[in-house]
Design a protein around this motif. Sequence first.
Motif, mmCIF file in Angstrom:
data_model
loop_
_atom_site.group_PDB
_atom_site.id
_atom_site.type_symbol
_atom_site.label_atom_id
_atom_site.label_comp_id
_atom_site.label_asym_id
_atom_site.label_seq_id
_atom_site.Cartn_x
_atom_site.Cartn_y
_atom_site.Cartn_z
ATOM 1 N N GLY A 1 -3.705 -2.601 11.417
ATOM 2 C CA GLY A 1 -4.976 -2.019 10.978
ATOM 3 C C GLY A 1 -4.984 -1.706 9.490
ATOM 4 N N LYS A 2 -3.874 -1.181 8.994
ATOM 5 C CA LYS A 2 -3.786 -0.887 7.555
ATOM 6 C C LYS A 2 -3.853 -2.169 6.734
ATOM 7 C CE LYS A 2 -1.243 3.471 7.768
ATOM 8 N NZ LYS A 2 0.010 4.151 7.427
ATOM 9 N N LEU A 3 -3.204 -3.224 7.197
ATOM 10 C CA LEU A 3 -3.262 -4.509 6.496
ATOM 11 C C LEU A 3 -4.689 -5.052 6.515
ATOM 12 C CD1 LEU A 3 0.006 -6.152 7.869
ATOM 13 C CD2 LEU A 3 -0.366 -5.329 5.534
ATOM 14 N N ARG A 4 -5.338 -4.973 7.662
ATOM 15 C CA ARG A 4 -6.700 -5.481 7.826
ATOM 16 C C ARG A 4 -7.687 -4.724 6.951
ATOM 17 N NH1 ARG A 4 -10.742 -3.662 10.498
ATOM 18 N NH2 ARG A 4 -9.545 -2.216 11.772
ATOM 19 N N LYS A 5 -7.499 -3.417 6.800
ATOM 20 C CA LYS A 5 -8.416 -2.589 6.014
ATOM 21 C C LYS A 5 -8.066 -2.543 4.533
ATOM 22 C CE LYS A 5 -8.941 0.444 9.984
ATOM 23 N NZ LYS A 5 -8.459 1.720 10.538
ATOM 24 N N GLY A 6 -6.936 -3.132 4.143
ATOM 25 C CA GLY A 6 -6.529 -3.098 2.743
ATOM 26 C C GLY A 6 -5.854 -1.802 2.350
ATOM 27 N N GLN A 7 -5.473 -0.994 3.322
ATOM 28 C CA GLN A 7 -4.781 0.262 3.046
ATOM 29 C C GLN A 7 -3.291 0.029 2.790
ATOM 30 O OE1 GLN A 7 -5.835 2.401 6.594
ATOM 31 N NE2 GLN A 7 -7.784 3.075 5.754
ATOM 32 N N GLN A 8 -2.799 -1.116 3.224
ATOM 33 C CA GLN A 8 -1.435 -1.555 2.928
ATOM 34 C C GLN A 8 -1.581 -2.967 2.379
ATOM 35 O OE1 GLN A 8 1.514 -0.952 6.030
ATOM 36 N NE2 GLN A 8 2.719 -2.695 5.329
ATOM 37 N N LEU A 9 -1.096 -3.194 1.175
ATOM 38 C CA LEU A 9 -1.391 -4.441 0.476
ATOM 39 C C LEU A 9 -0.388 -5.549 0.728
ATOM 40 C CD1 LEU A 9 -2.564 -2.943 -2.924
ATOM 41 C CD2 LEU A 9 -3.933 -3.549 -0.911
ATOM 42 N N ALA A 10 0.799 -5.212 1.218
ATOM 43 C CA ALA A 10 1.826 -6.231 1.423
ATOM 44 C C ALA A 10 2.642 -5.880 2.653
ATOM 45 C CB ALA A 10 2.728 -6.320 0.197
ATOM 46 N N THR A 11 3.341 -6.882 3.160
ATOM 47 C CA THR A 11 4.230 -6.681 4.298
ATOM 48 C C THR A 11 5.308 -7.752 4.260
ATOM 49 O OG1 THR A 11 4.271 -6.223 6.675
ATOM 50 C CG2 THR A 11 2.897 -8.070 5.947
ATOM 51 N N SER A 12 6.201 -7.713 5.205
ATOM 52 C CA SER A 12 7.328 -8.651 5.215
ATOM 53 C C SER A 12 6.870 -10.063 5.558
ATOM 54 C CB SER A 12 8.370 -8.197 6.240
ATOM 55 O OG SER A 12 7.857 -8.354 7.555
ATOM 56 N N ASP A 13 7.683 -11.034 5.150
ATOM 57 C CA ASP A 13 7.402 -12.426 5.504
ATOM 58 C C ASP A 13 7.409 -12.620 7.013
ATOM 59 O OD1 ASP A 13 7.013 -13.271 2.906
ATOM 60 O OD2 ASP A 13 9.017 -14.132 2.683
ATOM 61 N N ASP A 14 8.280 -11.893 7.728
ATOM 62 C CA ASP A 14 8.315 -12.011 9.187
ATOM 63 C C ASP A 14 6.976 -11.604 9.794
ATOM 64 O OD1 ASP A 14 10.934 -12.889 9.146
ATOM 65 O OD2 ASP A 14 11.794 -10.934 9.665
ATOM 66 N N ARG A 15 6.397 -10.531 9.290
ATOM 67 C CA ARG A 15 5.089 -10.103 9.797
ATOM 68 C C ARG A 15 4.001 -11.115 9.432
ATOM 69 N NH1 ARG A 15 5.699 -3.889 8.284
ATOM 70 N NH2 ARG A 15 6.705 -3.165 10.196
ATOM 71 N N LEU A 16 4.023 -11.586 8.201
ATOM 72 C CA LEU A 16 3.031 -12.587 7.799
ATOM 73 C C LEU A 16 3.143 -13.840 8.654
ATOM 74 C CD1 LEU A 16 3.135 -12.280 3.904
ATOM 75 C CD2 LEU A 16 1.390 -11.396 5.460
ATOM 76 N N ASP A 17 4.373 -14.261 8.926
ATOM 77 C CA ASP A 17 4.586 -15.431 9.779
ATOM 78 C C ASP A 17 4.042 -15.186 11.183
ATOM 79 O OD1 ASP A 17 5.807 -16.668 7.635
ATOM 80 O OD2 ASP A 17 7.850 -16.416 8.405
ATOM 81 N N ALA A 18 4.299 -13.995 11.729
ATOM 82 C CA ALA A 18 3.845 -13.677 13.083
ATOM 83 C C ALA A 18 2.316 -13.597 13.152
ATOM 84 C CB ALA A 18 4.471 -12.360 13.537
ATOM 85 N N ILE A 19 1.687 -13.028 12.119
ATOM 86 C CA ILE A 19 0.226 -12.965 12.082
ATOM 87 C C ILE A 19 -0.357 -14.375 11.971
ATOM 88 C CG2 ILE A 19 -1.779 -12.154 10.759
ATOM 89 C CD1 ILE A 19 -0.008 -9.677 9.981
ATOM 90 N N SER A 20 0.256 -15.211 11.133
ATOM 91 C CA SER A 20 -0.188 -16.604 11.002
ATOM 92 C C SER A 20 -0.088 -17.333 12.333
ATOM 93 C CB SER A 20 0.649 -17.339 9.956
ATOM 94 O OG SER A 20 0.493 -16.768 8.693
ATOM 95 N N ASP A 21 1.021 -17.132 13.033
ATOM 96 C CA ASP A 21 1.204 -17.765 14.343
ATOM 97 C C ASP A 21 0.132 -17.297 15.329
ATOM 98 O OD1 ASP A 21 3.403 -19.169 13.418
ATOM 99 O OD2 ASP A 21 4.873 -17.802 14.329
ATOM 100 N N TYR A 22 -0.172 -16.012 15.301
ATOM 101 C CA TYR A 22 -1.188 -15.469 16.206
ATOM 102 C C TYR A 22 -2.519 -16.202 16.017
ATOM 103 C CZ TYR A 22 -4.663 -12.364 18.226
ATOM 104 O OH TYR A 22 -5.724 -11.869 18.952
ATOM 105 N N PHE A 23 -2.918 -16.420 14.765
ATOM 106 C CA PHE A 23 -4.195 -17.071 14.479
ATOM 107 C C PHE A 23 -4.100 -18.591 14.486
ATOM 108 C CE2 PHE A 23 -5.036 -12.860 12.572
ATOM 109 C CZ PHE A 23 -6.213 -12.563 13.240
#
Length: 157
Positions: A58-80
């Motif tokens: 939710g924080k990533l989606r709302k722009g309240q957290q601007l960055a995260t780990s590559d593992d999370r980015l990979d997992a979000i990419s896989d989800y979509f």
Amino acid sequence: MSEDREGPAALPVTLAEKIEYLLERAIPPSEERPSDRQVADSINEDAGTTIISHVTFGKLRKGQQLATSDDRLDAISDYFGVNRRFLKTNHQDAVRDIAEQLDFLASVGSGDITGTAGRGADLGGLSPDLLAYVNNIIRDVQENGIPGSDDLLRGGG
């Protein structure tokens, strides 16, 4: 969103814009938009471990957290179901290509495009330039109608 794209839709630039873009376009219209909890639960279930909490998503989606780990980015990419480069910064070419593919799929899903023919007609075979061209034609027809259709309605040809 940033005005980095020709046409009515702007390309997403920030991570939050990209996530919102995917939530708007990568989820089929027949499906309800998932909650932050549903997205996080699905990501974690697919990974077999906790990758992301619904709060962090939710924080990533709302722009309240601007960055995260590559593992999370990979997992979000896989989800979509999109290329991992879409969510990573400084990959505007990938963002543009994926945006065109999503627009194309949305047109297929809405019935604007009922089929393709010819060599390279599968989604993987269509170049980003061809996808952009097709999407521009669809937008033009939606806004202005089919060129020459008035002549056809009057019996001309």
